[in-house]
Structures are given as structure tokens and as C-alpha cells.
Scaffold this motif. Structure first.
Motif, short mmCIF file in Angstrom:
data_model
loop_
_atom_site.label_atom_id
_atom_site.label_comp_id
_atom_site.label_asym_id
_atom_site.label_seq_id
_atom_site.Cartn_x
_atom_site.Cartn_y
_atom_site.Cartn_z
N SER A 1 -7.64 11.68 2.55
CA SER A 1 -8.38 11.52 3.81
C SER A 1 -7.86 12.49 4.85
CB SER A 1 -8.23 10.08 4.34
OG SER A 1 -8.76 9.18 3.44
N ILE A 2 -6.52 12.56 4.95
CA ILE A 2 -5.92 13.48 5.94
C ILE A 2 -6.32 14.92 5.58
CG2 ILE A 2 -3.74 14.35 6.91
CD1 ILE A 2 -2.54 11.52 6.15
N LEU A 3 -6.26 15.24 4.29
CA LEU A 3 -6.61 16.59 3.85
C LEU A 3 -8.07 16.93 4.19
CD1 LEU A 3 -4.85 16.68 0.38
CD2 LEU A 3 -4.51 18.34 2.19
N VAL A 4 -8.96 15.95 3.91
CA VAL A 4 -10.39 16.21 4.17
C VAL A 4 -10.61 16.53 5.65
CG1 VAL A 4 -12.67 15.08 4.27
CG2 VAL A 4 -11.29 14.93 2.19
N PHE A 5 -9.95 15.79 6.53
CA PHE A 5 -10.13 16.07 7.97
C PHE A 5 -9.59 17.46 8.33
CE2 PHE A 5 -10.44 11.34 8.21
CZ PHE A 5 -11.72 11.30 8.73
N THR A 6 -8.48 17.86 7.70
CA THR A 6 -7.96 19.20 8.02
C THR A 6 -8.91 20.27 7.49
OG1 THR A 6 -6.58 19.28 6.03
CG2 THR A 6 -5.52 18.53 8.03
N ILE B 1 -2.58 16.66 13.81
CA ILE B 1 -2.28 15.33 14.34
C ILE B 1 -3.53 14.43 14.38
CG2 ILE B 1 -1.34 14.03 16.34
CD1 ILE B 1 0.78 15.60 14.73
N PRO B 2 -4.68 14.93 14.94
CA PRO B 2 -5.89 14.08 14.86
C PRO B 2 -6.29 13.78 13.42
CG PRO B 2 -6.21 15.87 16.42
CD PRO B 2 -4.91 16.14 15.73
N SER B 3 -6.09 14.74 12.50
CA SER B 3 -6.41 14.49 11.09
C SER B 3 -5.55 13.36 10.55
CB SER B 3 -6.15 15.74 10.23
OG SER B 3 -7.06 16.73 10.53
N GLY C 1 0.10 4.86 4.29
CA GLY C 1 -0.59 6.09 4.71
C GLY C 1 0.40 7.06 5.36
N ILE C 2 1.32 6.50 6.17
CA ILE C 2 2.34 7.34 6.81
C ILE C 2 3.26 7.95 5.74
CG2 ILE C 2 4.33 7.34 8.40
CD1 ILE C 2 2.85 5.06 9.95
N ALA C 3 3.62 7.12 4.76
CA ALA C 3 4.46 7.63 3.66
C ALA C 3 3.73 8.73 2.89
CB ALA C 3 4.83 6.49 2.72
N ALA C 4 2.43 8.54 2.68
CA ALA C 4 1.63 9.54 1.95
C ALA C 4 1.58 10.85 2.74
CB ALA C 4 0.22 9.01 1.71
N PHE C 5 1.45 10.74 4.05
CA PHE C 5 1.42 11.93 4.91
C PHE C 5 2.74 12.69 4.80
CE2 PHE C 5 2.90 13.46 9.11
CZ PHE C 5 2.11 14.60 9.20
N LEU C 6 3.85 11.95 4.90
CA LEU C 6 5.17 12.59 4.84
C LEU C 6 5.38 13.27 3.49
CD1 LEU C 6 7.30 9.82 6.58
CD2 LEU C 6 6.79 12.11 7.47
N SER C 7 4.87 12.65 2.46
CA SER C 7 5.01 13.24 1.13
C SER C 7 4.14 14.48 0.98
CB SER C 7 4.62 12.18 0.09
OG SER C 7 4.74 12.71 -1.17
N THR C 8 2.93 14.43 1.56
CA THR C 8 1.99 15.55 1.40
C THR C 8 2.37 16.77 2.22
OG1 THR C 8 0.34 13.82 1.09
CG2 THR C 8 -0.49 16.07 1.20
#
Lengths: 380, 288
Positions: B49-54, B61-63, B201-208
């Protein structure tokens, strides 16, 4: 009720007719199998290899097929080096799809199917795996240079630069293990010292602990004969730990830089040299077709599987010319030795050796600006 | 000594992320006793999801915020549309577990189908090497540790000092008594699924930001999530934090005595030994 029976009868007839048509079509189709890495950390390899095969198939069929046979393939997934999926794929390809020839990749999956291949007389070609263990196996032919033939080229280059100590890190798979042994032996034969050896889990993504150990040993160079994205994750971890020693390996997958970013700068690996700027007319045609379809240059993996499909075409021609059935793998195998010289997409001809290998031009690449650049050609 | 300090630092970095993963799954399991196998899918879903927004040119940050929001919604949706109806029909824990596993496998396959097997890096976060004596780490590592602990402290503060947090603790310790005093456990269940999904989701972001996303990243995260909970002690969120830190450090230090490929074996061996000696986990309470 009567009309119901009539409709049922029509459905059965249509079904039978369609089946008979499909059998008729199959009779004039030469179908072969591919067991590639379609998922997992090495999925990039499967993708590029299948692209090469696909272009060859399109060209062969557009030119009217081979002696009345249209070419087609079925691709199965060994999930980036797993043997059980490879063996299941082999059973499916040979019992359901009834193929007589298989294009395989990765050492462990290829080795795992060879006893069945010999038993069922299925000819297997490998254009991607590089373990020295792939030599001298009946019904297996390698069109990729094997690691113990090309790794010394890289190591000698580094030795000549004055490096003397080496750390190795390699995956717990057939090819990396045997390549690590080959590399270690060669380095020691030159007079060098191996200061650290670490085997890692295939598909792992965090190698910072391993890199910490490497850092403590302070080696001049690092050898990583792993495959797929594992190499990228190792490089990333090594650079993350602030280690500046040159890293060399035997593989470079096209998606590696997605993992490493610019950390892969300076990474060295030797491999076959598929020259996309070659003047050879056949190479030019292939490069143009590939570029047109995928908007990028083909790599040597795509070239190998393209070339293998044409080798199969030649074998089918030889078998059919003699009145044989190309679905008989033993006839395809026999046809190789009628004349082991085949036209090569690398330019000129390539010749199969009796030990199951072949000879191709080899060069040393270095990643510069995110792309592999040729820095040295092997003479002889 | 230099190597030990370096590996210990790596262990703390990894352990911090494991602790966050642990509390993200632990808050759901401790409260609802649902073996939320689909947590791994939420982890993958958050990354993509974060990737798609980027990819849609939304800044990082908004992503991140949008990705976390969609992951939270997805977690709530799993509870509301899948687990809750099953509980209403008095479905067994095994049926719910199988449903969760189905969501995980189907979700992962769907992501594979839509985005392909390629690695998808999340770019835009500055990564620089920092060296302090013999210890080396990066700005991404530092950020990971800081954010993990800020989030964990905030979570404990939320649970200890807010009305919603106290209601979660009440349902977690005794769902029936909580109902008697007027707490709607169904709403609390949806809330904890939302919180757990936000944390994962936060953990996934940190990992990605450190490693690219692939469709199968969720399974490893899920394994770590529930191992830390069972290691630290079911019913005690602090146990999940302790479990995460122990796992991270053990995984890193084991390399000093065993080949690196035995990492996973060591993790399961630790879990096995703890469960054998203290079945309720390190900080878990004995049930009479």
C-alpha cells in the motif's frame, strides 16, 4: 424428456469431436518442457529465460515450424532452486504433457531430476546453472559455462591486483557450495589465504551479522558465489557494515540493483559474454526482436534459452529427417552426436563436449553506474 | 570484544523490530485469543500500500500515513467480515485459524498476481553509514530502533492511561466480566485488530525502507510475531517485547558459535526450551 436426451447426445458429440481435434493438433506439435525459477528470490532468472524461449518459438512457428511440427512449451516452477517442486514438475511434464525434452535451470533442481530423466530417456538442457557437479551426467547438456571454469578468471584478476586474503559467504545450495569449494581451492593454490567461510540460508535477507564477522576478519576480498537476490542482500549488508573490500561472485541478476541500490558498484563477476553489439546477423536479429518486444537488451540467460530452443529445432529436424519420432528423447540425444556442432547466438558455432559442457567466450564484468561493464576478456 | 559489541548492536536493532512485531500480534491474540494468521498478509498489504502511493508520486510521509490507514482498515475488515461472523456462529478455534490461513494464502497470491514476483524497493529514505568505535550501523537502523521504541512506549501509555486502553485490558483479562460492566467486546475486538494492523504496518514500513518488498515477506514476519508472543508469555504484552529482544540478540550472537544457516533452528530451539520449562512463557502467568 426426448429433447433432453437429444441435447445430452449433442453435447457428448461436440465434446468428442473437440477432443479428437485437439489430439490431431497435438500430433503436429512439438511440445517441450521448461523447469525454471518462476517465483522466489531467483524469479528474475525464470522471467528472462522464458522471454528468450518465447521469442525463439515465435520465430520458428512464424517460419512454418519444423518439418510440419509447430513448437510450443510448458513452463513449470522450481521456486528458485527447490528440488521437490522440480521433481513434481518433471513428473507432470513427462506423464501429462508427454515431453521428450526439458530446458532446466539452477543446479539442485537440475541434478534432482537427472536420474528420472535418464530412466525415461528425456534429454535435458541447462543454460543457467553453473555447478561443476553438472558435468558427466547422461542426457544432460550444459550450454552455460560451469563455475569452476569461470571463477578462476575472476580470482586471478584480483590476485594480480595484489589481494591476498579472502572471506567467503555462500548459500546452502548445490551450486554455491561447490563453487565456494572450487574458489577456495583455487585461491589457496595461488598462495592466498581464506580467513572466513560462512554458509547462509537461501532466500535470507539480513546478512548484517555475517557481515559483522567478515568485518572482524578484515579480508582483502569477499567471494559470494550465491545466486539470485541473495547476492544483492549480501552486498548490501557488507557495504552497510562499512566494509570496502572488493566483492566478487559468479552471478548477477538483472533485478539485483533493486536490493543494493548503488552498493553494488564495483561488484565483479565473470560469465559468458553475450555481445549485444555483435555484427553476427543472427545475434542482431535476436537482439532487435528482444528489444522490440521488451524494450531492453537481452542478457546472456535470455540468449542461452533462445539458443537452446534453436538447438532443439535442429535436433527435431535431424530426427524427423531420419523418419524418427521427436517425442523419443533417446533419438534427440543420439541426434546431438551426429554432429555436436551447432550454430551459436554468441556468433559462429558452439560444440557440445562429451562431458556435457561447451565452450563460450568468457569476460569479467564490473558493475559501473548500475550496469555490468566488460573490464577484461579471457584469452584462449 | 569488537565483534561481540557489533553483533549485540545488530541484535538490538533486529530485536527492536521483532518486539514491535510481537506486540502487534500479541495485542490481538491476548485480547481476542484469535490465532490471527492473516497478520502476515496485513504486513505485506501495508508494504505494498505504501509503495503504491509512492508510485502515484505521493511523497514518502503521506504515502506512509495512507498506507498505514489502509492496512488498519484491512485488519479491521478481516475481523469484522471474517472472524466476527464465525464467532457469532460459535465456530471452533480451528475453523477460525483455517479461515485466517486461507486469507493469508489467498491475499499473498493476489499480491503476487497483481504486482508480480519482483522485488519492490521503497526509495527516498536517506541511508548513511555511522561508525562509533568498532560498532557500525546506518541511519535506517537508528531510525528503526527509535521508531520501534517510541511506538511501543506509546502503546503501553495508551493501554495504561486511556479509557479505550483500559477497556482493552479488561476484555483481555476477563471478557465475560468486561461484558457485565458494559464493555462491548465486539467493538473492542475490532479496535485491537485495528491497533495490531497499524503496528504491523509500521513494522512493514521499517522493513521496506531497508529491504525491498516481495509478495512473500509476510510469512517470516508472522512467524517472528507469534514466536515472540509465546516466548515472552501469552497475556503479557511486555513479554512480547522481551521475547523480541531475546530473539533478535540470540539470532545475531549465535553466529559467534554456530554457522549462520542455523539461525532459524536456534530460534525454534529457544522457543522449544522455554515452552518445555515454562509453558506459560517467560513473563506469562501460570493458569490454575
Amino acid at each position: 424428456m426426448k429433447s433432453g436426451k437429444l441435447i445430452g447426445l449433442i453435447v457428448v458429440c461436440v465434446f468428442m469431436i473437440s477432443i479428437s481435434f485437439s489430439f490431431t493438433a497435438d500430433a503436429k506439435e512439438f511440445k517441450f518442457g521448461q523447469i525454471l525459477a518462476m517465483t522466489g528470490s531467483g524469479s528474475w532468472y525464470g522471467m528472462t529465460m522464458e522471454r528468450g524461449t518465447g521469442i525463439a518459438i515465435e520465430e520458428i512457428n512464424a517460419a512454418g515450424g519444423v518439418k510440419g511440427y509447430n513448437f510450443s512449451y510448458v513452463v513449470e516452477d522450481h521456486k528458485s532452486g527447490l528440488t521437490t517442486p522440480a521433481q513434481n514438475a518433471f513428473r507432470k511434464l513427462t506423464s501429462i504433457d508427454k515431453v521428450s525434452a526439458i530446458l532446466s535451470s539452477f543446479s539442485a533442481p537440475t541434478l534432482s531430476i537427472m536420474s528420472m530423466a535418464e530412466q525415461k530417456k528425456i534429454i535435458v538442457f541447462n543454460g543457467g546453472a553453473s555447478s561443476p557437479k553438472l558435468m558427466n551426467i547422461p542426457f544432460l547438456h550444459n550450454t552455460r559455462m560451469l563455475g569452476d571454469e569461470i571463477l578462476p578468471f575472476t580470482l586471478k584478476y584480483l590476485w594480480d591486483k595484489g589481494y591476498r586474503t579472502m572471506a567467503t559467504i555462500y548459500a546452502n545450495q548445490t551450486a554455491p557450495i561447490s563453487l565456494n569449494d572450487a574458489g577456495k581451492k583455487y585461491w589457496e593454490s595461488l598462495g592466498g589465504k581464506v580467513v572466513s567461510e560462512q554458509m547462509h540460508e537461501t532466500g535470507a535477507t539480513d546478512f548484517t551479522s555475517e557481515a559483522s564477522v567478515i568485518k572482524a576478519k578484515n579480508p582483502d576480498i569477499i567471494l559470494c558465489p550465491s545466486t539470485g537476490l541473495d547476492v544483492g542482500y549480501v552486498i548490501k549488508a557488507v557495504r552497510k557494515m562499512g566494509i570496502k573490500a572488493p566483492i566478487c561472485g559468479t552471478e548477477h541478476s538483472g533485478d539485483m540493483e533493486k536490493v543494493t541500490g548503488d552498493a553494488s558498484e564495483g561488484y565483479l563477476f565473470a560469465s559468458e559474454f553475450f555481445d549485444v553489439n555483435s555484427d553476427d546477423p543472427w545475434t542482431k536479429t535476436f537482439v532487435a526482436a528482444f528489444k522490440k518486444k521488451f524494450n531492453e537488451d537481452p542478457d546472456f540467460y535470455a540468449a542461452n534459452y533462445y539458443e537452446l530452443t534453436y538447438i532443439l529445432k535442429e535436433l527435431v529436424t535431424r530426427v524427423v529427417d531420419k523418419g524418427g519420432d521427436p517425442y523419443d528423447g533417446s533419438l534427440l540425444e543420439k541426434a546431438i552426436w551426429d554432429n555436436p556442432k551447432f550454430k551459436s547466438i554468441y556468433g559462429g558455432y558452439m560444440k557440445f563436449k562429451e562431458n556435457g559442457t561447451c565452450e563460450k567466450p568468457v569476460v569479467l564484468f564490473e558493475i559501473k553506474g548500475g550496469k555490468p561493464m566488460v573490464i577484461k576478456k579471457r584469452s584462449g | 570484544m569488537g565483534l561481540f559489541l557489533q553483533l549485540l548492536t545488530r541484535g538490538i536493532i533486529t530485536g527492536s523490530l521483532y518486539a514491535l512485531l510481537g506486540v502487534s500480534w500479541g495485542i490481538i491474540y491476548n485480547t481476542t485469543r484469535t490465532f490471527h494468521f492473516a497478520h502476515g498478509f496485513i504486513y505485506t498489504f501495508a508494504s505494498y500500500s505504501i509503495l503504491v502511493f509512492t508510485w502515484m508520486s505521493v511523497p514518502l510521509i503521506p504515502s506512509l500515513l495512507l498506507g498505514l490507514f489502509t492496512a488498519t482498515l484491512a485488519g479491521c475488515a478481516v475481523e469484522y467480515f471474517a472472524y466476527l461472523p464465525m464467532r457469532k456462529k460459535s465456530a471452533s478455534q480451528l475453523s477460525i485459524f483455517l479461515t485466517a490461513m486461507g486469507i493469508m494464502i489467498a491475499g499473498q497470491s493476489l499480491i503476487h498476481l497483481v504486482f508480480g514476483p519482483d522485488s519492490r524497493p521503497l526509495e527516498g529514505f536517506p541511508e548513511h553509514v555511522i561508525s562509533l568505535g568498532t560498532v557500525t550501523f546506518t541511519t535506517v537502523d537508528l531510525f528503526t530502533v527509535l521508531l520501534c521504541w517510541i511506538v511501543i512506549v506509546c502503546l503501553f501509555a495508551f493501554l495504561g492511561h486511556t479509557k479505550a486502553g483500559m477497556m482493552i485490558r479488561a476484555v483481555s483479562s476477563n471478557p465475560e466480566k468486561a461484558t457485565f460492566i458494559g464493555i462491548d467486546s465486539r467493538r473492542i475486538f475490532v479496535l485491537v485488530f485495528g491497533i495490531g494492523s497499524l503496528l504491523v504496518g509500521i513494522a512493514a514500513f521499517l522493513s521496506t525502507i531497508d529491504k525491498p518488498a516481495t509478495p512473500n515477506i509476510g510469512l517470516g514476519a508472522l512467524l517472528i510475531s507469534f514466536i515472540t508472543v509465546f516466548l515472552g508469555g501469552v497475556g503479557r504484552l511486555g513479554g512480547a517485547v522481551l521475547g523480541g529482544i531475546i530473539l533478535g540478540i540470540a539470532e545475531s550472537l549465535v553466529i559467534m558459535v554456530l554457522p549462520t544457516e542455523y539461525k532459524m533452528m536456534v530460534i525454534f530451539l529457544i522457543l522449544f526450551l522455554v515452552v518445555l520449562i515454562k509453558p506459560e512463557g517467560l513473563l506469562g502467568k501460570k493458569i490454575a
